[in-house]
Design an enzyme around this catalytic site. Structure first.
Site, short mmCIF file in Angstrom:
data_model
loop_
_atom_site.label_atom_id
_atom_site.label_comp_id
_atom_site.label_asym_id
_atom_site.label_seq_id
_atom_site.Cartn_x
_atom_site.Cartn_y
_atom_site.Cartn_z
N ASP A 1 -64.97 33.14 -49.39
CA ASP A 1 -66.40 33.25 -49.06
C ASP A 1 -66.62 33.20 -47.55
OD1 ASP A 1 -67.28 33.55 -51.63
OD2 ASP A 1 -67.73 31.42 -51.93
N THR B 1 -61.36 26.34 -65.60
CA THR B 1 -60.00 25.88 -65.90
C THR B 1 -59.12 25.76 -64.66
OG1 THR B 1 -59.14 28.11 -66.16
CG2 THR B 1 -60.12 27.10 -68.12
N ASP C 1 -64.50 27.26 -49.05
CA ASP C 1 -63.99 28.41 -49.81
C ASP C 1 -63.57 29.50 -48.83
OD1 ASP C 1 -63.95 30.97 -51.26
OD2 ASP C 1 -64.63 29.76 -52.95
N ARG D 1 -59.28 32.22 -59.17
CA ARG D 1 -59.19 31.02 -60.01
C ARG D 1 -60.39 30.97 -60.94
NH1 ARG D 1 -58.30 25.42 -56.98
NH2 ARG D 1 -60.40 25.88 -56.29
C1 PRP Z 1 -58.59 30.64 -53.62
C2 PRP Z 1 -57.48 30.74 -52.59
C3 PRP Z 1 -56.24 30.72 -53.44
C4 PRP Z 1 -56.64 29.79 -54.56
C5 PRP Z 1 -56.03 28.44 -54.28
O1 PRP Z 1 -58.84 31.87 -54.20
O2 PRP Z 1 -57.59 31.86 -51.77
O3 PRP Z 1 -55.87 31.99 -53.93
O4 PRP Z 1 -58.06 29.71 -54.56
O5 PRP Z 1 -56.23 27.58 -55.35
P1 PRP Z 1 -55.04 27.07 -56.28
O6 PRP Z 1 -53.93 26.65 -55.38
O7 PRP Z 1 -55.67 25.91 -56.99
O8 PRP Z 1 -54.68 28.17 -57.21
P2 PRP Z 1 -60.13 32.14 -55.12
O9 PRP Z 1 -59.82 31.90 -56.55
O10 PRP Z 1 -61.30 31.35 -54.60
O11 PRP Z 1 -60.36 33.69 -54.98
P3 PRP Z 1 -60.88 34.54 -53.73
O12 PRP Z 1 -59.79 34.52 -52.69
O13 PRP Z 1 -61.09 35.89 -54.32
O14 PRP Z 1 -62.15 33.91 -53.22
N1 URA Z 2 -59.68 27.78 -52.63
C1 URA Z 2 -60.37 27.72 -51.47
O1 URA Z 2 -60.84 28.76 -50.95
N2 URA Z 2 -60.54 26.53 -50.92
C2 URA Z 2 -60.07 25.40 -51.44
O2 URA Z 2 -60.26 24.32 -50.86
C3 URA Z 2 -59.34 25.49 -52.66
C4 URA Z 2 -59.15 26.70 -53.21
#
Ligand code: PRP
Ligand code: URA
Length: 206
Positions: free
Chosen positions: A200, A105, A197, A101
């Site tokens: 993370d 945005t 997160d 994400r």
């Molecule tokens: C997180 C999570 C989802 C997304 C959810 O990924 O694992 O893919 O955010 O958010 P949304 O429903 O608003 O799209 P992130 O972008 O943090 O990437 P990562 O898994 O690489 O940390």
């Molecule tokens: N992605 C995450 O990892 N946690 C949240 O709460 C939302 C998006």
């Protein structure tokens, strides 16, 4: 359609996942266990076919799975769900979608995708622990549909109402499975109370 899975073990493990003091090792292990427990419920309707096998004592008329299962983790966090499910379904083939994400945005940015053949004949489980705005999951489902998938289940651990509404609007044919349904999103798009997160916490990157 939303399926909120209820089981005392799921509830207990999700509580541990949410605790801010849960360390990386326990977080990773617990997330994998939750994914496995969810898969056990979700695969209840997998079709079987009749077969005859030989036991040490003779013939046995029995059944085996009649449909392929394909797991598609959304990187990174979805990777944490693969082991718990593939240990239950060792024949499952695995595709990948790389997506993050944008922090400003909140729009999903796709950087990678690779799938096994014949998605149209398989039950495809899209794996992502977090369903927040729903932007990432809806984009992942579109990519998988463009590859020919017809039977798609979205498997998330924690979801917010915004994300569920988004998937139900964009993909009414997709079944959504959650272990926890939370109240809302904060102004940064994080699920509240959520678990933080997920990527993370799985990979120890913060
Ligand atoms: C997180 C999570 C989802 C997304 C959810 O990924 O694992 O893919 O955010 O958010 P949304 O429903 O608003 O799209 P992130 O972008 O943090 O990437 P990562 O898994 O690489 O940390
Ligand atoms: N992605 C995450 O990892 N946690 C949240 O709460 C939302 C998006």
């Amino acid at each position: 359609m939303l399926h909120l899975l209820k089981h005392p073990l799921l509830t207990h493990k999700l509580t541990n996942l949410r605790r801010k003091d849960t360390d990386t090792k326990e977080f990773r292990e617990t997330l994998a266990e939750i994914a496995g427990l969810m898969a056990y419920e979700i695969t209840r309707d997998l079709p079987l076919k009749k077969i005859t096998i030989e036991t040490p004592l003779g013939s046995c008329h029995t059944h085996e799975l009649a449909m392929d299962v394909v797991l598609v983790p959304v990187l990174r966090a979805g990777l944490g769900m693969v082991g718990g499910i593939s240990s239950l379904i060792p024949s499952a083939r695995i595709g990948h979608i790389g997506m993050y994400r944008d922090h400003e945005t909140l729009q999903p940015m796709t950087y990678y995708s690779k799938f096994p053949d014949n998605l149209g004949d398989a039950m495809v489980m899209v794996l992502d622990p977090m369903l927040a705005t729903g932007g990432s999951s809806t984009a992942a489902i579109k990519i998988i549909k463009d590859q020919g998938a017809k039977s798609i289940k979205l498997v998330c651990i924690v979801g917010a109402p915004e994300g569920i509404k988004r998937i139900e609007k964009d993909h009414p044919d997709v079944q959504i499975y959650l272990a926890g349904l939370d109240e809302s999103l904060n102004d940064k798009g994080y699920i509240v109370p959520g678990l933080g997160d997920a990527g993370d916490r799985i990979f120890g990157t913060k």
